[in-house]
Design a protein around this motif. Structure first.
Motif, short mmCIF file in Angstrom:
data_model
loop_
_atom_site.label_atom_id
_atom_site.label_comp_id
_atom_site.label_asym_id
_atom_site.label_seq_id
_atom_site.Cartn_x
_atom_site.Cartn_y
_atom_site.Cartn_z
N ARG A 1 0.84 -1.21 0.00
CA ARG A 1 0.00 0.00 0.00
C ARG A 1 0.87 1.26 0.00
NH1 ARG A 1 -3.99 -2.77 3.62
NH2 ARG A 1 -5.86 -3.11 2.33
N ARG A 2 1.94 1.23 0.77
CA ARG A 2 2.84 2.40 0.82
C ARG A 2 3.48 2.65 -0.55
NH1 ARG A 2 4.18 0.20 5.92
NH2 ARG A 2 6.00 -0.88 5.01
N GLU A 3 3.97 1.59 -1.16
CA GLU A 3 4.63 1.75 -2.45
C GLU A 3 3.64 2.14 -3.54
OE1 GLU A 3 7.47 1.93 -5.43
OE2 GLU A 3 7.70 1.93 -3.24
N TRP A 4 2.46 1.55 -3.52
CA TRP A 4 1.44 1.87 -4.51
C TRP A 4 0.98 3.33 -4.36
CZ3 TRP A 4 -0.10 1.39 -9.05
CH2 TRP A 4 -1.42 1.59 -9.47
N GLN A 5 0.80 3.77 -3.14
CA GLN A 5 0.38 5.16 -2.92
C GLN A 5 1.47 6.12 -3.38
OE1 GLN A 5 -2.80 6.03 -1.85
NE2 GLN A 5 -2.08 7.99 -2.67
N ARG A 6 2.72 5.75 -3.16
CA ARG A 6 3.83 6.60 -3.62
C ARG A 6 3.79 6.75 -5.14
NH1 ARG A 6 8.62 6.53 -5.75
NH2 ARG A 6 8.62 4.29 -6.16
N ARG A 7 3.49 5.69 -5.83
CA ARG A 7 3.43 5.74 -7.29
C ARG A 7 2.22 6.54 -7.76
NH1 ARG A 7 6.83 1.95 -9.95
NH2 ARG A 7 8.23 1.09 -8.36
N LEU A 8 1.09 6.38 -7.09
CA LEU A 8 -0.09 7.17 -7.44
C LEU A 8 0.16 8.66 -7.22
CD1 LEU A 8 -2.93 4.97 -5.91
CD2 LEU A 8 -2.59 5.45 -8.34
N ASP A 9 0.80 9.00 -6.10
CA ASP A 9 1.08 10.41 -5.80
C ASP A 9 2.02 11.04 -6.83
OD1 ASP A 9 -0.50 10.19 -3.56
OD2 ASP A 9 1.17 9.93 -2.16
N ALA A 10 2.92 10.22 -7.39
CA ALA A 10 3.88 10.74 -8.36
C ALA A 10 3.28 10.91 -9.75
CB ALA A 10 5.09 9.81 -8.44
N CYS A 11 2.09 10.38 -9.94
CA CYS A 11 1.45 10.39 -11.26
C CYS A 11 0.41 11.51 -11.34
CB CYS A 11 0.77 9.04 -11.49
SG CYS A 11 0.13 8.80 -13.16
N PRO A 12 0.44 12.35 -12.37
CA PRO A 12 -0.59 13.39 -12.52
C PRO A 12 -1.98 12.78 -12.48
CG PRO A 12 1.18 13.74 -14.11
CD PRO A 12 1.44 12.41 -13.46
N VAL A 13 -2.92 13.48 -11.86
CA VAL A 13 -4.26 12.95 -11.62
C VAL A 13 -4.90 12.42 -12.90
CG1 VAL A 13 -6.60 13.53 -10.88
CG2 VAL A 13 -4.64 14.42 -9.61
N GLU A 14 -4.76 13.18 -13.99
CA GLU A 14 -5.43 12.78 -15.24
C GLU A 14 -4.81 11.51 -15.85
OE1 GLU A 14 -2.19 15.76 -16.33
OE2 GLU A 14 -3.70 15.49 -14.75
N GLN A 15 -3.59 11.18 -15.45
CA GLN A 15 -2.92 9.99 -16.01
C GLN A 15 -3.08 8.76 -15.12
OE1 GLN A 15 1.19 10.98 -16.87
NE2 GLN A 15 0.63 12.90 -17.88
N ARG A 16 -3.61 8.94 -13.91
CA ARG A 16 -3.68 7.82 -12.96
C ARG A 16 -4.50 6.63 -13.46
NH1 ARG A 16 -4.20 11.15 -7.23
NH2 ARG A 16 -2.13 12.15 -7.41
#
Length: 387
Positions: free
Chosen positions: A349-364
């Motif tokens: 969950r920590r790693e996945w959230q880190r990747r989501l946070d690094a990705c622009p909202v429209e590209q998630r």
């Protein structure tokens, strides 16, 4: 000039001369200098490059065959894998028999590391590494071509535009793959489709299967495939170092209708794919196809069932699937909490959230798609639904 000289890997007799050429190649030395001395490379490039060249000549001394070169390189490969993964596992390699050559047809997620992980598994099982199919679009600089052909890579001409030239290139490629396996006794690795599966949906292109048959059209299709010992291979990365770039490309294609690579983008993908964090990696060697379908499209579906069914699903795949707006409510996909320990799930969950946070909202949505698709495909298989 031999029939396959334009595409084949280098032979043992050519190794010493190619290594000398690499040790004097300015572009190659420049990249090594920047990699080895990132802070000093600009101000002291003229001083550092001769040192790198001297080190290379020292490392290359006494290497006069591909096998010796691979033995010398292997500790560096192992070290790179150890630094960039949390471990590599593999299954099915015990099915591979010494003295037999195989046609490894694999899903394609990373330009360099897909065949590297297959090599890693085969090498450590004490078997000869396969020859590797690589597109000519990645060999635009001479030193890159030299490096790849030294490591048993052969060239797939993808940049041809003339239809007749393309047909001749595929005919030659088909003949070379058949010659490699049947005459030379050398295994071959090739991706199941041209280009990486950027959306995580691993599908076999039936045109590639037809290509295997092109040079032996007077023989039944299924007989040729059986003769080549076609072996599906499923490579699973817990995390894809290039997932953000893939999400950006998918978003751009969806919103503009196309995508143009920036100069050096392939080089950046190669570097990030090699050095970037991958979590755990699993390589599954499926059984060789002893009763292949008579039709290329049916065979592609058969191979897909092997590759998608053997894909190792990690906690992040289930986390992404739970967030995917296009998930199929008809599929009985369990919650990640029912499959993984609390500790393992917390780390994911920590790693996945880190990747989501690094990705622009429209590209998630396109980031989520990459990790969710393998879950959908595998559970459709389990449910008996069409892929």
């Amino acid at each position: 000039m031999g029939e396959f000289d334009a595409i084949r890997p280098y032979a043992d007799a050519e190794v010493s001369a190619v290594l000398r050429r690499l040790a004097a190649d300015e572009s190659f030395l420049d990249i090594l200098t920047r990699f080895r001395y990132p802070r000093l490379s600009k101000p002291f490039s003229r001083l550092l490059k001769p040192l790198i060249a001297h080190r290379l000549r020292s490392e290359f001394r006494g290497i006069d065959s591909v096998a010796k070169l691979q033995d010398r390189i292997e500790p560096y490969v192992d070290r790179t894998i150890e630094r960039a993964t949390d471990g590599v596992t593999y299954s099915g390699v015990e099915r591979l028999k010494a003295g037999s050559a195989y046609l490894f047809l694999a899903n394609h997620r990373d330009i360099v590391m897909d065949p590297a992980f297959v090599n890693y598994a085969v090498y450590h099982a004490g078997l000869p590494t396969p020859r590797i199919a690589i597109g000519d679009n990645l060999l635009q600089r001479p030193f890159v071509s030299d490096l790849m052909r030294l490591n048993k890579s052969f060239i797939v001409h993808r940049s041809l535009s003339n239809r007749r030239e393309k047909l001749a290139a595929f005919q030659l490629l088909s003949a070379y793959i058949n010659h490699s396996i049947r005459s030379d006794g050398e295994s071959v690795w090739i991706a199941q489709a041209e280009g990486r599966a950027k959306d995580g949906d691993d599908r076999t292109d039936s045109a590639i299967l037809k290509m295997f048959h092109m040079s032996r059209k007077d023989e039944p299709f299924a007989e040729v495939i059986r003769d080549l010992r076609l072996t599906p291979v499923s490579i699973s990365y817990e995390y894809d170092p290039c997932d953000q770039a893939k999400a950006r490309e998918l978003y751009t294609r969806a919103t503009t209708g196309g995508y143009s690579k920036a100069p050096g983008e392939d080089d950046q993908s190669i570097a990030l794919g090699i050095t970037g964090y991958k979590g755990r990696v699993h390589v599954s060697f499926c059984p060789p196809l002893t009763e292949p379908a008579e039709d290329a499209k049916q065979l592609a579906q058969e191979i897909d069932r092997h590759i998608l069914g053997s894909y190792r699903l990690f906690p992040v795949n289930y986390l992404a699937y739970a967030q995917w707006e296009e998930r199929d409510p008809a599929l009985a996909v369990p919650d990640a909490t029912a499959l993984f320990s609390a500790e393992e799930l917390a780390g994911a969950r920590r790693e996945w959230q880190r990747r989501l946070d690094a990705c622009p909202v429209e590209q998630r949505p396109y980031l989520i798609l990459q990790y969710a698709n393998p879950v959908r495909n595998q559970y459709r298989l389990k449910t008996g639904l069409e892929l």
